[in-house]
Design a protein around this motif. Structure first.
Motif, mmCIF file in Angstrom:
data_model
loop_
_atom_site.group_PDB
_atom_site.id
_atom_site.type_symbol
_atom_site.label_atom_id
_atom_site.label_comp_id
_atom_site.label_asym_id
_atom_site.label_seq_id
_atom_site.Cartn_x
_atom_site.Cartn_y
_atom_site.Cartn_z
ATOM 1 N N THR A 1 0.810 -1.221 0.000
ATOM 2 C CA THR A 1 0.000 0.000 0.000
ATOM 3 C C THR A 1 0.843 1.271 0.000
ATOM 4 O O THR A 1 0.303 2.368 0.048
ATOM 5 C CB THR A 1 -0.924 0.023 1.237
ATOM 6 N N ALA A 2 2.147 1.127 -0.067
ATOM 7 C CA ALA A 2 3.039 2.289 -0.032
ATOM 8 C C ALA A 2 3.066 2.991 -1.382
ATOM 9 O O ALA A 2 3.242 2.355 -2.423
ATOM 10 C CB ALA A 2 4.449 1.867 0.362
ATOM 11 N N THR A 3 2.869 4.302 -1.386
ATOM 12 C CA THR A 3 2.951 5.070 -2.627
ATOM 13 C C THR A 3 4.381 5.517 -2.917
ATOM 14 O O THR A 3 4.752 5.706 -4.072
ATOM 15 C CB THR A 3 2.045 6.306 -2.554
ATOM 16 N N ALA A 4 5.176 5.679 -1.872
ATOM 17 C CA ALA A 4 6.591 6.026 -2.017
ATOM 18 C C ALA A 4 7.378 5.083 -1.114
ATOM 19 O O ALA A 4 7.845 5.465 -0.041
ATOM 20 C CB ALA A 4 6.831 7.483 -1.641
ATOM 21 N N PRO A 5 7.525 3.814 -1.503
ATOM 22 C CA PRO A 5 8.054 2.794 -0.596
ATOM 23 C C PRO A 5 9.452 3.063 -0.072
ATOM 24 O O PRO A 5 9.742 2.763 1.092
ATOM 25 C CB PRO A 5 8.014 1.512 -1.440
ATOM 26 N N LEU A 6 10.329 3.650 -0.880
ATOM 27 C CA LEU A 6 11.677 3.892 -0.387
ATOM 28 C C LEU A 6 11.700 4.997 0.664
ATOM 29 O O LEU A 6 12.471 4.944 1.633
ATOM 30 C CB LEU A 6 12.624 4.225 -1.549
ATOM 31 N N VAL A 7 10.835 5.999 0.487
ATOM 32 C CA VAL A 7 10.712 7.054 1.500
ATOM 33 C C VAL A 7 10.143 6.477 2.783
ATOM 34 O O VAL A 7 10.646 6.731 3.889
ATOM 35 C CB VAL A 7 9.832 8.197 0.969
ATOM 36 N N ASP A 8 9.067 5.680 2.661
ATOM 37 C CA ASP A 8 8.447 5.069 3.842
ATOM 38 C C ASP A 8 9.424 4.151 4.571
ATOM 39 O O ASP A 8 9.455 4.106 5.811
ATOM 40 C CB ASP A 8 7.208 4.277 3.423
#
Length: 422
Positions: A253-260
């Motif tokens: 569900t992450a839209t910006a997985p590397l940031v998250d």
């Protein structure tokens, strides 16, 4: 067979070595795909994300091997457009070129929008158009300048990804073993995820489409393509494992997985740098994409499958300047009027069709012509068809409609000019 025999064909200058060709391939592959495709792929495959990455890599390897052997045999701009015409006939080459130009034009728009979404979300379309204009200007000034800029971009992106991997794998919050499925993962789920992840691999074609601009193409291209692909696979695997280790099920569900992932790893202060890294990665992909699409447009224009005026080569900068300007204008319009979601699937379908024709072309090579082991084009062709069908239905239907439209245009042109020679 060429329709432009009435005038000399302007040639591009051979000025790229193995290192520059590898860098251009890396700039195409190690781009926005790794920042944006992991989430949708995880949503499709659940805990099957890593197997999906492996499937995508196998298909990409077969495609790359077939493309490398063909590019060494036919070192001209156009990639599979040229190979298909030479090995399978005019129609199949045309269809490959059509699928590539249309699919990659959508991919260019997606990369431009990724830049906007990461840098200035509320003005994403404006930033996207500005990025297209700027990079079209860079390509206009010549491929060597584009290669130098790509080299810088690749260095920045690799540094950002290395930081993300290190931060995630050394985090005390890692819980890779806790990855579970929200639903039962099927083979179809894994294949759909592989098709989406293939979008992130499909950059090595840029090396083949530059066949007229590399030195000693019979030696350079077969070396550059597998090296670029191998480096990309190592980087993608490391990033996927690291992000899974921190996000687990939340990756889907992450839209910006590397940031998250870096935030959960205890480093929220570096999120702006990761966003900049994602934008730079998309910038590199967009630069190389415009480069490759313009070269295929050049080849098709030379054969009058596209307006012949696009076949012009600039006398000073030695690039297909009219094709570059035309592609830049179309991409800018698409980027200003569309959204990011759905572009990955549509682009993947077009590129998978392109590589299916490349593998069929490689099958026809003789041992003396450098044919790869028979299993390579077979696995590549079957893999391309399976992944294309496994994509989300909207992407498959839209992609098939675009290919059918291209075939219809080809047929109408043949009917309208039945007496035209080759």
């Amino acid at each position: 067979m060429t329709a432009s025999a009435d005038a000399p064909v302007a040639q591009l200058r051979r000025q790229l070595g193995v290192f520059d060709a590898v860098v251009i391939g890396l700039g195409s592959m190690i781009g926005a795909g790794i920042f944006s495709a992991l989430g949708p792929a995880a949503a499709a495959a659940g805990s099957g994300l890593l197997p999906a990455l492996a499937v995508a890599a196998v298909v990409a390897y077969c495609n790359a091997t077939s493309s490398a052997r063909l590019a060494a045999r036919y070192p001209a701009s156009g990639g599979t457009y040229v190979y298909g015409r030479q090995r399978l006939g005019d129609f199949w080459g045309y269809l490959a070129g059509w699928g590539f130009v249309v699919g990659k034009t959508a991919s260019c728009a997606a990369m431009a929008l990724t830049i906007g979404v990461y840098l200035w979300p509320t003005q994403a379309h404006g930033v996207a158009v500005a990025a297209v204009v700027a990079l079209t200007a860079v390509n206009y000034l010549g491929v060597q300048k584009a290669a130098w800029l790509t080299r810088t971009i690749v260095a920045v992106v690799l540094a950002v990804l290395a930081f993300v991997v290190t931060a995630c794998l050394t985090s005390t919050g890692s819980h890779l073993g806790q990855v579970t499925d929200g639903h039962h993962t099927t083979v179809t789920d894994v294949l759909q995820a592989a098709g989406l992840l293939f979008f992130a691999f499909a950059g090595y074609a840029r090396i083949a489409t530059l066949g007229e601009e590399v030195r000693d193409p019979a030696r350079t291209i077969p070396r550059a393509i597998p090296v670029a692909l191998a480096i990309t696979l190592v980087v993608y695997t490391a990033v996927a494992v690291a992000v899974l280790a921190v996000l687990g099920d939340r990756l889907a569900t992450a839209t910006a997985p590397l940031v998250d992932a870096t935030r959960l790893a205890g480093l929220p202060q570096v999120a702006p740098a990761i966003r900049v890294g994602a934008a730079v990665a998309a910038l590199g992909s967009l630069l190389a994409l415009i480069l490759g699409v313009s070269r295929t447009t050049l080849a098709m224009a030379r054969d009058r499958h596209l307006p012949h005026a696009l076949a012009a080569v600039h006398p000073r900068f030695h690039g297909p300047h009219r094709a570059e300007l035309a592609i830049g204008a179309i991409v800018a319009i698409v980027a200003a009027t569309t959204d990011l979601r759905g572009a990955i699937g549509f682009s993947s379908f077009g590129v998978l069709a392109y590589y299916a024709i490349a593998n069929a072309s490689a099958w026809t090579l003789s041992p003396a012509e450098g044919r790869p082991p028979r299993v390579v084009p077979v696995v590549g062709l079957v893999g391309c068809v399976v992944l294309a069908v496994a994509l989300p239905p909207s992407a498959t239907i839209a992609g098939a409609a675009v290919l059918a439209t291209g075939a219809a245009i080809y047929a109408l042109r043949r009917i309208g000019r039945p007496t035209r020679g080759s």
